[in-house]
Design a protein around this motif. Sequence first.
Motif, PDB file in Angstrom:
ATOM      1  N   ASP A  71      53.828  43.584  36.187  1.00 41.48           N
ATOM      2  CA  ASP A  71      54.942  44.527  36.062  1.00 41.48           C
ATOM      3  C   ASP A  71      56.206  43.822  35.573  1.00 41.48           C
ATOM      4  N   GLY A  72      56.553  44.111  34.339  1.00 35.01           N
ATOM      5  CA  GLY A  72      57.794  43.565  33.782  1.00 35.01           C
ATOM      6  C   GLY A  72      57.724  42.104  33.400  1.00 35.01           C
ATOM      7  N   HIS A  73      56.519  41.532  33.349  1.00 33.53           N
ATOM      8  CA  HIS A  73      56.396  40.114  32.992  1.00 33.53           C
ATOM      9  C   HIS A  73      55.299  39.951  31.927  1.00 33.53           C
ATOM     10  N   SER A  74      55.511  40.546  30.789  1.00 27.75           N
ATOM     11  CA  SER A  74      54.505  40.501  29.730  1.00 27.75           C
ATOM     12  C   SER A  74      54.293  39.094  29.185  1.00 27.75           C
ATOM     13  N   ASP A  75      55.248  38.200  29.464  1.00 26.97           N
ATOM     14  CA  ASP A  75      55.147  36.827  28.982  1.00 26.97           C
ATOM     15  C   ASP A  75      54.338  35.930  29.918  1.00 26.97           C
ATOM     16  N   LEU A  76      53.759  36.500  30.983  1.00 28.47           N
ATOM     17  CA  LEU A  76      53.018  35.701  31.959  1.00 28.47           C
ATOM     18  C   LEU A  76      51.519  35.951  31.918  1.00 28.47           C
ATOM     19  N   THR A  77      51.025  36.468  30.799  1.00 28.58           N
ATOM     20  CA  THR A  77      49.610  36.840  30.704  1.00 28.58           C
ATOM     21  C   THR A  77      48.688  35.686  31.053  1.00 28.58           C
ATOM     22  N   ASP A  78      48.925  34.507  30.487  1.00 29.25           N
ATOM     23  CA  ASP A  78      48.066  33.349  30.755  1.00 29.25           C
ATOM     24  C   ASP A  78      48.132  32.938  32.212  1.00 29.25           C
ATOM     25  N   TYR A  79      49.331  32.994  32.791  1.00 29.53           N
ATOM     26  CA  TYR A  79      49.486  32.536  34.170  1.00 29.53           C
ATOM     27  C   TYR A  79      48.856  33.521  35.154  1.00 29.53           C
ATOM     28  N   ILE A  80      48.832  34.781  34.795  1.00 31.97           N
ATOM     29  CA  ILE A  80      48.191  35.786  35.656  1.00 31.97           C
ATOM     30  C   ILE A  80      46.717  35.449  35.838  1.00 31.97           C
ATOM     31  N   GLU A  81      46.079  35.015  34.764  1.00 32.57           N
ATOM     32  CA  GLU A  81      44.668  34.640  34.845  1.00 32.57           C
ATOM     33  C   GLU A  81      44.488  33.415  35.754  1.00 32.57           C
ATOM     34  N   HIS A  82      45.424  32.461  35.645  1.00 31.07           N
ATOM     35  CA  HIS A  82      45.368  31.286  36.518  1.00 31.07           C
ATOM     36  C   HIS A  82      45.559  31.694  37.979  1.00 31.07           C
ATOM     37  N   TYR A  83      46.516  32.575  38.227  1.00 30.63           N
ATOM     38  CA  TYR A  83      46.798  33.034  39.587  1.00 30.63           C
ATOM     39  C   TYR A  83      45.552  33.699  40.183  1.00 30.63           C
ATOM     40  N   LYS A  84      44.896  34.516  39.388  1.00 25.78           N
ATOM     41  CA  LYS A  84      43.675  35.182  39.838  1.00 25.78           C
ATOM     42  C   LYS A  84      42.604  34.159  40.191  1.00 25.78           C
ATOM     43  N   ASN A  85      42.467  33.112  39.370  1.00 23.30           N
ATOM     44  CA  ASN A  85      41.492  32.058  39.643  1.00 23.30           C
ATOM     45  C   ASN A  85      41.823  31.315  40.935  1.00 23.30           C
ATOM     46  N   VAL A  86      43.108  31.049  41.148  1.00 17.59           N
ATOM     47  CA  VAL A  86      43.546  30.374  42.381  1.00 17.59           C
ATOM     48  C   VAL A  86      43.107  31.178  43.605  1.00 17.59           C
ATOM     49  N   LEU A  87      43.361  32.481  43.564  1.00 12.79           N
ATOM     50  CA  LEU A  87      43.020  33.344  44.698  1.00 12.79           C
ATOM     51  C   LEU A  87      41.512  33.436  44.892  1.00 12.79           C
ATOM     52  N   GLU A  88      40.783  33.674  43.817  1.00  3.15           N
ATOM     53  CA  GLU A  88      39.350  33.923  43.937  1.00  3.15           C
ATOM     54  C   GLU A  88      38.560  32.668  44.276  1.00  3.15           C
ATOM     55  N   TYR A  89      39.107  31.498  43.947  1.00  2.00           N
ATOM     56  CA  TYR A  89      38.404  30.241  44.252  1.00  2.00           C
ATOM     57  C   TYR A  89      38.659  29.790  45.694  1.00  2.00           C
ATOM     58  N   ASN A  90      39.872  30.022  46.183  1.00  2.00           N
ATOM     59  CA  ASN A  90      40.287  29.402  47.442  1.00  2.00           C
ATOM     60  C   ASN A  90      40.326  30.321  48.659  1.00  2.00           C
ATOM     61  N   VAL A  91      40.337  31.641  48.455  1.00  2.00           N
ATOM     62  CA  VAL A  91      40.599  32.527  49.601  1.00  2.00           C
ATOM     63  C   VAL A  91      39.361  33.192  50.195  1.00  2.00           C
ATOM     64  N   PRO A  92      38.470  33.822  49.406  1.00  2.00           N
ATOM     65  CA  PRO A  92      37.493  34.742  50.021  1.00  2.00           C
ATOM     66  C   PRO A  92      36.224  34.101  50.575  1.00  2.00           C
ATOM     67  N   PHE A  93      36.205  32.781  50.726  1.00  2.00           N
ATOM     68  CA  PHE A  93      34.987  32.130  51.197  1.00  2.00           C
ATOM     69  C   PHE A  93      35.181  31.599  52.618  1.00  2.00           C
ATOM     70  N   GLY A  94      34.190  30.885  53.118  1.00  2.00           N
ATOM     71  CA  GLY A  94      34.285  30.387  54.483  1.00  2.00           C
ATOM     72  C   GLY A  94      33.884  31.436  55.498  1.00  2.00           C
ATOM     73  N   LYS A  95      34.170  31.143  56.770  1.00  2.00           N
ATOM     74  CA  LYS A  95      33.740  32.028  57.862  1.00  2.00           C
ATOM     75  C   LYS A  95      34.618  33.274  57.971  1.00  2.00           C
ATOM     76  N   LYS A  96      35.846  33.173  57.527  1.00  5.00           N
ATOM     77  CA  LYS A  96      36.816  34.292  57.581  1.00  5.00           C
ATOM     78  C   LYS A  96      37.015  34.804  59.014  1.00  5.00           C
ATOM     79  N   LEU A  97      36.869  33.907  59.987  1.00  3.49           N
ATOM     80  CA  LEU A  97      36.948  34.358  61.375  1.00  3.49           C
ATOM     81  C   LEU A  97      38.340  34.854  61.743  1.00  3.49           C
ATOM     82  N   ARG A  98      39.386  34.299  61.107  1.00  2.53           N
ATOM     83  CA  ARG A  98      40.754  34.720  61.441  1.00  2.53           C
ATOM     84  C   ARG A  98      41.012  36.148  60.961  1.00  2.53           C
TER      85      ARG A  98
END
Length: 394
Positions: free
Chosen positions: A73-100
Amino acid sequence: MSSSSFAAVRFLMARVMRNQIPKTLRCVRHCHAATSSSSSSSSTFPSFNVNDRKIFDETFSIVVDNLTKDLEDGHSDLTDYIEHYKNVLEYNVPFGKKLRGLAVVASYRALHKNPQLITNEELIEAGLMGWCIELFQALFLVSDDIIDQSQTRRGRPCWYRNSNIGLSAFNDAMLIQTGLFRLLVNNFSNKPYYHDVVDLFNKVYWKTCIGQGLDMLRSRRDAIDFTKFTVENYSVIIKYKTSYYTFYLPIALALYMHGVSDNRTHEEAKDVLLEIGHLFQIQDDFLDCFGNPKETGKVGSDIEEGKCTWLVVTAMELANREQIKTLMDNYGQRNLDCVRRVRDLYVDLKIPSIYAKYEQSKYQQIISIIKNNNLSLPDSIFNFCLSLICKRKS
């Protein structure tokens, strides 16, 4: 909740209805020892609904869409970084036991006035709050792996070891942190408990940073002070480093979501949950040294890092003068022979069998606290937390 979040919620609820998820109940990591020690119906484990788990896992797509939408939203110049941000989240967050994260959902259901009539929308909301803790966990793991020079995490290379990442992973950890608070703003800023949960996250973040700092202070490989490896120092480290965010934070969030904010209830919960966190970290210490990497998802490094762990503290109490010299000559050395000597010393001191007895004793002690202290919260919440870690192997 933002308009984009509402749309995502509607989409997810439609998927849930189409899948016709069964209503059968199951307990996560059910532990016979705990149930046999509980004497009243209120002491049974809160059942973990298959539907709850599936909704929680699928809610992660809302998290990613929500946070990447913020950049779009309002950051059309961040297209490449959005893809990196998505990779950061998908690689580091949804795995493990998720007990918390799952503990938030289970506690939210247990505190509900009518748990069997809880709506999917309520579960998604609880799930989003749970994912906030998983983001919290991820930001510390990403940075901790760099500090400890770890090789693997959850069965894969640590994020910083991926191609073209390196030390920029520190910035990615901060990106995850800001995502946590953006998620709170986007989905909970209109809730009466919003300021309570933001304040709680800030306080627990502060405490966890202190715990991380104490952990590093006590494990300086260039100048290990073995006189600091005491039960008292160890207990302080793990209280701040692990216990607050692993067990108190999820339950406290569920309490706030149900409008329970009185100090007495939170302090009662904290006293028990910090004890559970204490046991959890001792298990972690043992598994780092003696666990199976195929089950734990990582290669242990506490010995090389010179960490103040339950094992080395216990060894210092039991060892004779010659064994202490062996420990001091080899502990904190990045050398496989040194690591082997320390492990062999632990075995000679019968630490694995001492650990097994201590784990069971500590477990029964916590059960006794829950059973005999007339707590204002249902015993089931605390027993559920215990069931998540009972005799765990990972």
